[in-house]
Design an enzyme around this catalytic site. Structure first.
Site, PDB file in Angstrom:
ATOM      1  N   LYS A  96      45.101  45.599  39.651  1.00 23.66           N
ATOM      2  CA  LYS A  96      43.972  45.444  40.579  1.00 23.66           C
ATOM      3  C   LYS A  96      44.409  45.056  41.995  1.00 23.66           C
ATOM      4  O   LYS A  96      43.761  45.422  42.966  1.00 23.66           O
ATOM      5  CB  LYS A  96      42.964  44.430  40.049  1.00 23.66           C
ATOM      6  CG  LYS A  96      42.139  44.991  38.904  1.00 23.66           C
ATOM      7  CD  LYS A  96      40.896  44.161  38.658  1.00 23.66           C
ATOM      8  CE  LYS A  96      40.017  44.796  37.605  1.00 23.66           C
ATOM      9  NZ  LYS A  96      40.604  44.715  36.244  1.00 23.66           N
ATOM     10  N   GLU A 118      32.074  41.377  43.818  1.00 19.94           N
ATOM     11  CA  GLU A 118      31.502  40.897  42.569  1.00 19.94           C
ATOM     12  C   GLU A 118      32.626  40.811  41.556  1.00 19.94           C
ATOM     13  O   GLU A 118      33.674  41.416  41.736  1.00 19.94           O
ATOM     14  CB  GLU A 118      30.444  41.873  42.053  1.00 19.94           C
ATOM     15  CG  GLU A 118      30.992  43.146  41.391  1.00 19.94           C
ATOM     16  CD  GLU A 118      31.699  44.088  42.360  1.00 19.94           C
ATOM     17  OE1 GLU A 118      31.310  44.097  43.549  1.00 19.94           O
ATOM     18  OE2 GLU A 118      32.639  44.793  41.932  1.00 19.94           O
ATOM     19  N   SER A 383      48.431  48.518  32.139  1.00 18.90           N
ATOM     20  CA  SER A 383      47.720  48.068  33.345  1.00 18.90           C
ATOM     21  C   SER A 383      47.811  46.578  33.624  1.00 18.90           C
ATOM     22  O   SER A 383      47.724  46.165  34.777  1.00 18.90           O
ATOM     23  CB  SER A 383      46.250  48.496  33.263  1.00 18.90           C
ATOM     24  OG  SER A 383      45.658  48.040  32.062  1.00 18.90           O
TER      25      SER A 383
HETATM   26  C1  LIG Z   1      40.075  45.501  35.139  1.00 18.03           C
HETATM   27  C2  LIG Z   1      41.137  45.988  34.257  1.00 18.03           C
HETATM   28  C3  LIG Z   1      41.089  47.275  33.664  1.00 18.03           C
HETATM   29  C4  LIG Z   1      39.919  48.190  33.813  1.00 18.03           C
HETATM   30  O1  LIG Z   1      39.661  48.661  35.075  1.00 18.03           O
HETATM   31  P1  LIG Z   1      39.980  50.146  35.547  1.00 18.03           P
HETATM   32  O2  LIG Z   1      39.296  50.249  36.844  1.00 18.03           O
HETATM   33  O3  LIG Z   1      39.422  51.096  34.516  1.00 18.03           O
HETATM   34  O4  LIG Z   1      41.449  50.261  35.637  1.00 18.03           O
HETATM   35  C5  LIG Z   1      42.165  47.699  32.897  1.00 18.03           C
HETATM   36  N1  LIG Z   1      43.229  46.895  32.669  1.00 18.03           N
HETATM   37  C6  LIG Z   1      43.315  45.655  33.201  1.00 18.03           C
HETATM   38  C7  LIG Z   1      44.513  44.833  32.912  1.00 18.03           C
HETATM   39  C8  LIG Z   1      42.267  45.153  34.002  1.00 18.03           C
HETATM   40  O5  LIG Z   1      42.354  43.916  34.518  1.00 18.03           O
END
Ligand SMILES: *Cc1c(COP(=O)(O)O)cnc(C)c1O
Length: 416
Positions: A96, A118, A383
């Site tokens: 993020k 938000e 992610s």
């Molecule tokens: C917020 C988040 C997501 C989901 O958000 P996307 O916009 O779909 O990427 C995925 N993985 C992690 C670790 C997150 O914090």
């Protein structure tokens, strides 16, 4: 190949085929978003901006994040080679920050004093507050009262980082109301503030702007994978909530032969309120000012959604994913809570990497895919890291998959 996906979308009106654009917004908000589009397209393409963003990514965020060959996991699944793009090693522990630093740098170039956002589970709030602290900007985070109670550690982080956390007391007091509240606050002083959205969603230009800032993940991963193996991955897997980590890595490979999979959460049941698999089970509709696949009731109101991974439970999804579903370039598939947990325990124990529950959905699908793709490579976008999830998981399910299997029946009942 003539057609370049990434260069051709969105069109002038912010559409990806029929999706995206801006709909049902107050006139003033529409004006503001047009101004941001113009500022973004001029400022962010300047050499100065690009150089500064690259420096921030390298020295503050810790980019490039590595691509790692998960050898023990690969041996365990019996043949297919699984590689991980380690976004969990990004500063603050997830992808993020890639778009939040970009949005905050844009805000400072535009002479803004404040970031407004938000947050649901608090991850986007923490990333925005981090970016605001870095640039010395004020920061206002809107968060539903219910979420504040549930996500106290992230609320504390945001406060430490200097953010003003505004409790939202209307409606269900969760993410949807927090977005509405952030819009209202932004409209009070759009001249001095920038609204920072948390994913590739919302009205134009946000799906484009957030995608472009996340594109670095795909560019790095393609280069790194090629350097490691001398070829491109046969398969690419990422989880889809709003769709930012997935579109970031996908846009590095859309014009290649790589098979691409976006993984949505099928949660605990396929009834309304039991899952959040928007592209798989939704129908076109409008939410938060843009058109997309939507989980909705008969009146077109967003339906309640659920996932064990709170970062994935949004009833809409990025417009570019909707386009990529319709034209068949990306396969959208699902993984349920139990498969996600199984993958969480497996990656922790087998590789020494504790993944976020969101990312565990992508790992779980890669494990499934490995059964049918024995002689191929699979690149997974990891992610985020799972530190934020460990209290919840260990207190509900125990420390191993075996414990989880014993305890799961009771837990399943208690969640009804
Ligand atoms: C917020 C988040 C997501 C989901 O958000 P996307 O916009 O779909 O990427 C995925 N993985 C992690 C670790 C997150 O914090």
């Amino acid at each position: 190949m003539e057609y370049k996906h990434y260069r051709n979308l969105p069109d002038q009106t912010g559409h990806y085929g029929p999706y995206g654009g801006f709909y049902n917004l107050p006139k003033e908000l529409e004006e503001q978003f047009k101004e941001i589009t113009h500022a973004y397209l001029t400022i962010s393409k300047s050499h100065k901006f690009i150089t500064e963003l690259r420096s921030i990514r390298k020295h503050f965020q810790g980019r490039p994040t590595p691509v790692y060959f998960a050898e023990r996991l690969s041996n365990m699944v019996g043949g297919a080679r699984i590689y991980l793009k380690r976004e969990d090693l990004n500063h603050t522990g997830a992808h993020k920050l890639n778009h939040c630093m970009g949005e905050a740098l844009l805000a400072s170039y535009m002479g803004k004093k404040k970031l407004i956002a938000e947050t649901g589970a608090g991850q986007h709030g923490v990333a925005t507050a981090t970016a605001a602290a870095y640039f010395g900007l004020e920061c206002e985070i809107h968060m539903g009262e219910i979420d504040i109670e549930k996500q106290m550690p992230n609320v504390i982080r945001m406060k430490l980082l200097g953010a003003n956390v505004i409790p939202v007391k209307t409606g269900l007091r969760t993410l949807k109301e927090a977005v509405d509240s952030a819009f209202v606050s932004y409209l009070k002083d759009p001249k001095n503030s920038l609204y920072c959205i948390g994913s590739v969603v919302g009205p134009h230009p946000y799906p484009m702007l957030v995608r472009d800032f996340q594109h670095v993940v795909g560019v790095e991963a393609r280069e790194q994978f090629f350097e490691m193996t001398g070829e491109l991955p046969d398969n690419l897997v990422a989880c889809v909530g709003g769709g930012s980590n997935s579109i970031g890595i996908f846009t590095g490979f859309l014009d290649d032969d790589t098979e691409i999979y976006g993984v949505e959460p099928s949660g605990k049941s396929l009834n309304i309120g039991g899952h959040s698999a928007t592209l798989t089970y939704g129908t076109p509709g409008i939410i938060h000012g843009f058109k997309c696949y939507l989980l909705q009731d008969e009146k077109g109101e967003p339906a309640p959604v659920y996932s064990i991974a709170s970062g994935l439970d949004y009833p809409g999804v990025g417009p570019e994913h909707c386009y990529l579903k319709d034209n068949g370039r990306v396969h959208y598939v699902t993984v349920n809570d139990e498969e996600c947990l199984e993958a969480f325990y497996t990656l922790s124990k087998v590789e020494g990497i504790i993944p976020a529950l969101e990312s565990s959905h992508a790992v779980a699908y890669a494990i499934k895919l490995a059964e049918t793709k024995k002689y191929q490579s699979i690149l997974v976008n990891l992610s985020g890291r799972g530190d934020k999830d460990i209290d919840f998981i260990t207190s509900n399910f125990g420390y191993t998959a075996e414990e989880m299997h014993k305890r799961y029946p009771e837990y399943a009942k208690s969640r009804k």
